[in-house]
Design a protein around this motif. Structure first.
Motif, PDB file in Angstrom:
ATOM      1  N   VAL A 113      44.365  -8.717  19.362  1.00  0.00           N
ATOM      2  CA  VAL A 113      44.823 -10.002  19.907  1.00  0.00           C
ATOM      3  C   VAL A 113      43.717 -11.050  19.827  1.00  0.00           C
ATOM      4  N   LEU A 114      42.547 -10.762  20.396  1.00  0.00           N
ATOM      5  CA  LEU A 114      41.493 -11.769  20.473  1.00  0.00           C
ATOM      6  C   LEU A 114      40.941 -12.154  19.109  1.00  0.00           C
ATOM      7  N   SER A 115      41.060 -11.260  18.125  1.00  0.00           N
ATOM      8  CA  SER A 115      40.563 -11.589  16.784  1.00  0.00           C
ATOM      9  C   SER A 115      41.401 -12.669  16.115  1.00  0.00           C
ATOM     10  N   GLN A 116      42.552 -12.994  16.697  1.00  0.00           N
ATOM     11  CA  GLN A 116      43.344 -14.108  16.174  1.00  0.00           C
ATOM     12  C   GLN A 116      42.663 -15.448  16.459  1.00  0.00           C
ATOM     13  N   LYS A 117      41.705 -15.441  17.381  1.00  0.00           N
ATOM     14  CA  LYS A 117      40.996 -16.669  17.742  1.00  0.00           C
ATOM     15  C   LYS A 117      39.491 -16.564  17.535  1.00  0.00           C
ATOM     16  N   PHE A 118      38.925 -15.394  17.822  1.00  0.00           N
ATOM     17  CA  PHE A 118      37.471 -15.235  17.807  1.00  0.00           C
ATOM     18  C   PHE A 118      37.001 -14.445  16.587  1.00  0.00           C
ATOM     19  N   ASN A 119      35.747 -14.705  16.190  1.00  0.00           N
ATOM     20  CA  ASN A 119      35.068 -13.830  15.235  1.00  0.00           C
ATOM     21  C   ASN A 119      34.502 -12.691  16.066  1.00  0.00           C
ATOM     22  N   LEU A 120      35.256 -11.648  16.151  1.00  0.00           N
ATOM     23  CA  LEU A 120      35.051 -10.614  17.162  1.00  0.00           C
ATOM     24  C   LEU A 120      34.565  -9.323  16.539  1.00  0.00           C
ATOM     25  N   LYS A 121      33.742  -8.614  17.297  1.00  0.00           N
ATOM     26  CA  LYS A 121      33.365  -7.258  16.898  1.00  0.00           C
ATOM     27  C   LYS A 121      33.516  -6.356  18.113  1.00  0.00           C
ATOM     28  N   ALA A 122      34.027  -5.145  17.881  1.00  0.00           N
ATOM     29  CA  ALA A 122      34.294  -4.203  18.972  1.00  0.00           C
ATOM     30  C   ALA A 122      33.736  -2.831  18.632  1.00  0.00           C
ATOM     31  N   THR A 123      33.640  -2.004  19.649  1.00  0.00           N
ATOM     32  CA  THR A 123      33.224  -0.616  19.476  1.00  0.00           C
ATOM     33  C   THR A 123      34.021   0.043  18.358  1.00  0.00           C
ATOM     34  N   ARG A 124      33.327   0.702  17.443  1.00  0.00           N
ATOM     35  CA  ARG A 124      33.998   1.452  16.384  1.00  0.00           C
ATOM     36  C   ARG A 124      34.346   2.845  16.895  1.00  0.00           C
ATOM     37  N   GLY A 125      35.585   3.251  16.658  1.00  0.00           N
ATOM     38  CA  GLY A 125      35.996   4.601  17.034  1.00  0.00           C
ATOM     39  C   GLY A 125      35.727   4.870  18.502  1.00  0.00           C
ATOM     40  N   ASN A 126      34.998   5.954  18.757  1.00  0.00           N
ATOM     41  CA  ASN A 126      34.678   6.315  20.145  1.00  0.00           C
ATOM     42  C   ASN A 126      33.171   6.258  20.379  1.00  0.00           C
ATOM     43  N   TYR A 127      32.505   5.265  19.809  1.00  0.00           N
ATOM     44  CA  TYR A 127      31.076   5.058  20.027  1.00  0.00           C
ATOM     45  C   TYR A 127      30.873   4.460  21.413  1.00  0.00           C
ATOM     46  N   ASN A 128      31.183   5.267  22.441  1.00  0.00           N
ATOM     47  CA  ASN A 128      31.253   4.700  23.786  1.00  0.00           C
ATOM     48  C   ASN A 128      30.316   5.370  24.791  1.00  0.00           C
ATOM     49  N   ASN A 129      29.295   6.094  24.286  1.00  0.00           N
ATOM     50  CA  ASN A 129      28.396   6.782  25.215  1.00  0.00           C
ATOM     51  C   ASN A 129      27.012   6.126  25.231  1.00  0.00           C
ATOM     52  N   HIS A 130      26.002   6.842  25.749  1.00  0.00           N
ATOM     53  CA  HIS A 130      24.670   6.281  25.926  1.00  0.00           C
ATOM     54  C   HIS A 130      23.976   5.953  24.609  1.00  0.00           C
TER      55      HIS A 130
END
Length: 427
Positions: A113-130
């Motif tokens: 959704v937000l990439s329709q407005k922003f040049n956005l980058k998000a966590t790839r896959g499950n790269y969500n730890n320390h």
């Protein structure tokens, strides 16, 4: 180590790497170590293979004549500190999210959704730890104007640590469910651990998005800056039109048809819509974003085979997600017989036996045509008539060869360690 010097090297680099097998030229190699490996041993080979610099925490591996070394007290800590420093230099708004179920799907929906407005980058896959969170932050560049950071945890204190690294401006918790009960010490521990994100954001006077129908979240955030996600948001009306076979919403006068099923995914989609509205996206932008998202990577993924249509949701499982998925699958309109293949749920501690029995009981009450229960935990339950227990994956292969499921609508769900997607090859 001088953090500013390391940062200047980072700005000249093409990113960071923690695995020499994936090293690209001009990257900085961080020599992380674990119980069974010592990354410092790979520092010199990394330079030989084109690394711009290496970060080590054991002096005996430093050979400055061979290249640029940064000697630190702890490579992981240095990686995390560099990530926070970089995050502060960029100053872009960051949304962090966590939760027991649906966080990766919700992250992908919000990003779509937000990439329709922003040049956005998000966590790839499950790269969500320390390690994954700092790597995500270090992937952000000055060209990005919004970041999304997913945070995972299996014990208390982890979300607090990750929040301190990312310093998010916005937070969202999908839900509190029966996940990682062993590490968190029960459902109250889950609530305490996940809401560490709330406490970090409250301390810095930032903002959270809150599911209006979640009484616990409403209670925990009542003194915080928050946007309530529900039927009415910032002057807009949002109506759930249906969840079968796909989740469909009506935002004001705009119908939004997703590629996801079930009430649980309706909540994930609603969050993405609400967050999109807050950041000023139009109805058409939100519609385009939601409708562009097709689940993959074994998460609520529809797969068509010559003999079957399959809902593959085998990336992970816990009692809460298992219950939601089974109920949604039962409610699907279909003339085909329905078969479920359920794999063990991990990290449940002393509740493992009762939680697996509860899922077996639920599956029986929903009257599926076939139920296969796979793994040591499910093998130990008191199965109901018609339920087929398989102690391991190889037994499932044999059972499916003996029990014809051709033409059935199939659900495959289990914890990541079960790797039930392997069964696709024989269906």
């Amino acid at each position: 180590m001088n953090l500013e010097q390391l940062y200047q090297a980072f700005l000249k680099s093409d990113g960071v790497c923690t695995d020499t097998r994936k090293l690209e030229p001009n990257q900085i190699f961080f020599a992380l170590s674990g119980p069974n490996f010592n990354g410092n041993k790979f520092a010199a080979p990394a330079l030989h293979d084109g690394a711009l610099a290496v970060v080590i925490d054991q002096a005996e591996y430093e050979h400055p004549v061979e290249g640029t070394y940064f000697l630190v007290d702890d490579c992981l800590k240095a990686l995390q500190e560099l990530a926070t420093y970089h995050r502060r230099q960029l100053g872009l708004p960051i949304l962090s999210l966590t939760g027991s179920n649906g966080k990766t799907t919700t992250k992908e929906l919000i990003a779509a959704v937000l990439s329709q407005k922003f040049n956005l980058k998000a966590t790839r896959g499950n790269y969500n730890n320390h390690i994954g969170v700092p790597l995500t932050l270090l992937s952000f560049t000055s060209e990005n104007d919004f970041g999304i950071v997913e945070m995972g945890a299996n014990h208390q204190g982890e979300i607090a640590e990750l929040s301190a690294i990312a310093e998010p401006d916005y937070g969202f918790i999908t839900n509190f469910g029966k996940a990682h009960l062993e590490g968190f010490g029960g459902i109250e521990g889950v609530i305490k651990g996940k809401s560490e994100l709330y406490r970090n954001i409250a301390a810095r006077d930032k903002m959270v998005f809150v599911n209006q129908d979640d009484a616990k979240q409403m209670e925990l955030t009542q003194e915080m800056k928050r946007l309530l996600i529900g039927p009415e948001m910032e002057g807009n009306s949002l109506e759930l039109l249906g969840t079968n076979p796909r989740v469909i919403f009506k935002l004001n006068n705009t119908e939004i048809q997703s590629h996801l099923i079930g009430e649980h995914n309706a909540k994930n989609i609603r969050a993405a819509i609400g967050i999109g509205l807050h950041f000023g996206l139009s109805e058409e932008q939100i519609k385009k974003g939601v409708e562009s998202y097709n689940p993959e990577n074994n998460r609520s993924q529809w797969i068509s085979k010559p003999r079957n249509k399959i809902l593959l949701d085998a990336y992970n499982a816990n009692p809460s997600s298992m219950e939601a998925t089974l109920t949604s699958f039962k409610d699907l309109d279909s003339e085909a017989a329905k078969t479920v293949i359920l794999g063990d749920m991990f990290e449940l501690g002393e509740t493992a036996a009762s939680e697996h029995q509860a899922i077996a009981d639920l599956a029986d009450s929903l009257n599926f045509d076939r139920v296969f229960l796979v793994g040591a935990n499910f093998y130990a339950v008191n199965a109901h008539d018609g339920q087929i227990k398989c102690s391991e994956y190889e037994d499932l292969v044999v059972a499916l060869q003996q029990k014809d499921v051709e033409g059935h609508l199939l659900l495959i769900k289990g914890s990541r360690g079960m790797a039930l997607e392997r069964i696709l090859d024989i269906l």
